[in-house]
Scaffold this motif. Structure first.
Motif, PDB file in Angstrom:
ATOM      1  N   VAL A  20     -11.323  -3.984  -2.559  1.00 21.08           N
ATOM      2  CA  VAL A  20     -11.789  -2.670  -3.016  1.00 21.08           C
ATOM      3  C   VAL A  20     -10.576  -1.863  -3.422  1.00 21.08           C
ATOM      4  O   VAL A  20      -9.659  -1.658  -2.618  1.00 21.08           O
ATOM      5  N   ARG A  21     -10.575  -1.428  -4.664  1.00 23.48           N
ATOM      6  CA  ARG A  21      -9.425  -0.691  -5.200  1.00 23.48           C
ATOM      7  C   ARG A  21      -9.456   0.761  -4.755  1.00 23.48           C
ATOM      8  O   ARG A  21     -10.435   1.472  -4.949  1.00 23.48           O
ATOM      9  N   LEU A  22      -8.367   1.177  -4.135  1.00 22.27           N
ATOM     10  CA  LEU A  22      -8.131   2.583  -3.844  1.00 22.27           C
ATOM     11  C   LEU A  22      -6.980   3.053  -4.721  1.00 22.27           C
ATOM     12  O   LEU A  22      -6.018   2.304  -4.920  1.00 22.27           O
ATOM     13  N   PRO A  23      -7.032   4.268  -5.248  1.00 24.56           N
ATOM     14  CA  PRO A  23      -6.010   4.730  -6.208  1.00 24.56           C
ATOM     15  C   PRO A  23      -4.740   5.185  -5.508  1.00 24.56           C
ATOM     16  O   PRO A  23      -4.437   6.378  -5.414  1.00 24.56           O
ATOM     17  N   MET A  24      -3.954   4.214  -5.036  1.00 23.81           N
ATOM     18  CA  MET A  24      -2.834   4.532  -4.159  1.00 23.81           C
ATOM     19  C   MET A  24      -1.751   5.359  -4.846  1.00 23.81           C
ATOM     20  O   MET A  24      -1.242   6.332  -4.292  1.00 23.81           O
ATOM     21  N   TYR A  51       0.840  -1.198   0.000  1.00 19.97           N
ATOM     22  CA  TYR A  51       0.000   0.000   0.000  1.00 19.97           C
ATOM     23  C   TYR A  51       0.876   1.249   0.000  1.00 19.97           C
ATOM     24  O   TYR A  51       0.687   2.170  -0.812  1.00 19.97           O
ATOM     25  N   PHE A  52       1.848   1.274   0.895  1.00 17.90           N
ATOM     26  CA  PHE A  52       2.713   2.445   0.997  1.00 17.90           C
ATOM     27  C   PHE A  52       3.738   2.495  -0.129  1.00 17.90           C
ATOM     28  O   PHE A  52       4.156   3.578  -0.546  1.00 17.90           O
ATOM     29  N   ALA A  53       4.133   1.327  -0.630  1.00 17.89           N
ATOM     30  CA  ALA A  53       5.052   1.314  -1.778  1.00 17.89           C
ATOM     31  C   ALA A  53       4.406   1.982  -2.987  1.00 17.89           C
ATOM     32  O   ALA A  53       5.059   2.734  -3.737  1.00 17.89           O
ATOM     33  N   GLU A  54       3.107   1.717  -3.190  1.00 18.99           N
ATOM     34  CA  GLU A  54       2.427   2.315  -4.332  1.00 18.99           C
ATOM     35  C   GLU A  54       2.217   3.813  -4.131  1.00 18.99           C
ATOM     36  O   GLU A  54       2.329   4.606  -5.079  1.00 18.99           O
ATOM     37  N   ILE A  55       1.926   4.231  -2.906  1.00 20.07           N
ATOM     38  CA  ILE A  55       1.839   5.663  -2.617  1.00 20.07           C
ATOM     39  C   ILE A  55       3.186   6.327  -2.886  1.00 20.07           C
ATOM     40  O   ILE A  55       3.268   7.392  -3.511  1.00 20.07           O
ATOM     41  N   VAL A  80      -5.277  14.349   1.361  1.00 15.89           N
ATOM     42  CA  VAL A  80      -5.889  13.419   0.427  1.00 15.89           C
ATOM     43  C   VAL A  80      -6.543  12.338   1.280  1.00 15.89           C
ATOM     44  O   VAL A  80      -5.865  11.669   2.060  1.00 15.89           O
ATOM     45  N   ARG A  81      -7.845  12.166   1.130  1.00 21.31           N
ATOM     46  CA  ARG A  81      -8.569  11.248   1.994  1.00 21.31           C
ATOM     47  C   ARG A  81      -9.118  10.071   1.199  1.00 21.31           C
ATOM     48  O   ARG A  81     -10.030  10.242   0.381  1.00 21.31           O
ATOM     49  N   PRO A  82      -8.578   8.874   1.423  1.00 25.50           N
ATOM     50  CA  PRO A  82      -9.112   7.685   0.754  1.00 25.50           C
ATOM     51  C   PRO A  82     -10.562   7.448   1.146  1.00 25.50           C
ATOM     52  O   PRO A  82     -10.990   7.802   2.246  1.00 25.50           O
ATOM     53  N   ASP A  83     -11.304   6.806   0.260  1.00 28.66           N
ATOM     54  CA  ASP A  83     -12.713   6.469   0.515  1.00 28.66           C
ATOM     55  C   ASP A  83     -12.805   5.271   1.455  1.00 28.66           C
ATOM     56  O   ASP A  83     -13.380   4.228   1.113  1.00 28.66           O
ATOM     57  N   ASN A  84     -12.275   5.398   2.657  1.00 36.57           N
ATOM     58  CA  ASN A  84     -12.195   4.233   3.539  1.00 36.57           C
ATOM     59  C   ASN A  84     -13.560   3.734   4.000  1.00 36.57           C
ATOM     60  O   ASN A  84     -13.814   2.530   4.027  1.00 36.57           O
ATOM     61  N   THR A 115     -10.729  10.510  -2.563  1.00 38.70           N
ATOM     62  CA  THR A 115     -10.480   9.609  -3.687  1.00 38.70           C
ATOM     63  C   THR A 115     -11.744   8.841  -4.045  1.00 38.70           C
ATOM     64  O   THR A 115     -12.728   8.827  -3.293  1.00 38.70           O
ATOM     65  N   GLY A 116     -11.702   8.156  -5.152  1.00 40.23           N
ATOM     66  CA  GLY A 116     -12.761   7.213  -5.486  1.00 40.23           C
ATOM     67  C   GLY A 116     -12.418   5.823  -4.972  1.00 40.23           C
ATOM     68  O   GLY A 116     -11.406   5.612  -4.310  1.00 40.23           O
TER      69      GLY A 116
END
Length: 346
Positions: free
Chosen positions: A300-304, A79-83, A168-172, A328-329
């Motif tokens: 659920v895909r988050l746009p990391m 998750y953090f690698a993609e961010i 930036v707030r993910p759609d958690n 985010t979506g």
């Protein structure tokens, strides 16, 4: 007209703290040679005065040696690698260098890293990952980051934080709701949830989504077992073992992030429990490896990557009167690890 007050200097901090300038410098930089008691006293004086080491007002766009500090919870978490990849991509386009730090979800470590990045003349700081449900846990970090911004630095965060910064707030919450609704639609009612630490806002928000989906079906979060454990693969592994032992009637498990779901799948494989024929498993995030697992993971895909790009882009902009918020979506990605609830044995 009164003259504007000049920014506090290191000499002011040293004088107020009753130490030498060299000691004050070592204390604020976290270097050896100073006792923790003295260093803590100097940090407190610096905070009271609003001092930030190496205060500079130059903009990111103008500095050839500009550096961005990125603080993540777990450097080994995909998750953090993609961010980070998103942050690095934007940084490369702007000729910036990225320094990555690992906080291990410890607010004191996070604070130390913030101070260190500032002392090393970092131009912008991005804090990626969950905030904490108790504002007090980040109160000192908030004060230090506010002083940093007052001195010309820039800050952005990813996640829901009690920090005065662009975010930036993910759609958690929506993600937790989507994955739970998917399992309910498949007929599952005996669902277990493996969550991270309750102190994290990401966990609280995703659980709120789970609760909302259950409520849509006339159920309650109190109707399902929720186990809080480490937000890691090992945490998912331990959580699955415990839930299987205590609730052998479960037909589905939700892990509130994908790395925990990987640990869950490992346990089910070791116990010979077929996925999804006997047990459905779902996660949240859609890390790159999720599609390559066997079975592939419903999540659920988050746009990391985009989250990292957006956070740095926000940090590069001039500050605004009101802190910016970008949500985010999300997208439910159904793969092989979920299926219809098994029919109870007669």
């Amino acid at each position: 007209m009164a003259k504007p007050r000049s920014a506090p200097r290191l000499a002011d901090v040293a004088a107020r703290a009753g130490v030498s300038i060299a000691t004050a410098s070592r204390s604020l930089a976290g270097r050896e040679g100073v006792s923790e008691a003295v260093a803590a006293h100097v940090r407190e004086i610096a905070l009271q005065l609003g001092y930030v080491a190496n205060v500079h007002a130059r903009t990111l766009a103008g500095g050839a040696t500009s550096t961005v500090g990125l603080i993540v919870h777990e450097i080994g978490d995909p998750y953090f690698a993609e961010i980070a990849s998103g942050v690095i991509e934007v940084a490369a386009q702007r000729g910036l260098t990225v320094q990555i730090c690992h906080s291990a979800r410890d607010p004191r470590t996070e604070l130390h890293q913030i101070r260190t990045l500032i002392a090393h003349r970092t131009d912008a700081i991005i804090v990626a990952g969950s905030g904490y449900t108790e504002p007090a846990l980040q109160a000192e970090s908030n004060a230090v980051l506010q002083a940093f911004q007052d001195g010309g630095g820039r800050v952005a965060v990813i996640g829901r934080h009690f920090l005065a910064a662009d975010a930036v707030r993910p759609d958690n919450e929506a993600a937790g709701r989507a994955v739970t609704a998917h399992l309910l639609e498949l007929g599952h009612r005996r669902i277990g949830v493996i969550a991270g630490p309750a102190v994290l806002t990401t966990v609280a928000d995703r659980l709120a989504g789970v609760a909302a989906a259950l409520a849509d079906r006339g159920l309650s979060l109190a109707d399902v077992p929720v186990l809080h454990t480490d937000f890691t693969r090992n945490g998912g592994h331990a959580g699955a073992e415990k839930l299987l032992a205590e609730h052998p009637d479960l037909t589905a498990l939700i892990a509130l992030n994908d790395v925990m779901a990987i640990g869950v799948l490992s346990v089910l494989r070791a116990h010979g429990i077929a996925v999804p024929q006997q047990m459905s498993v779902a996660g949240v995030d859609d890390v790159a490896v999720a599609a390559d697992l066997a079975p592939s993971l419903t999540t659920v895909r988050l746009p990391m990557t985009e989250m990292g790009e957006l956070a740095l882009t926000m940090a590069l902009k001039p500050p605004s009167a009101r802190k910016r918020r970008k949500t985010t979506g999300h997208e439910l990605v159904v793969r092989d690890s979920t299926g219809p609830a098994p029919t109870p044995a007669p």
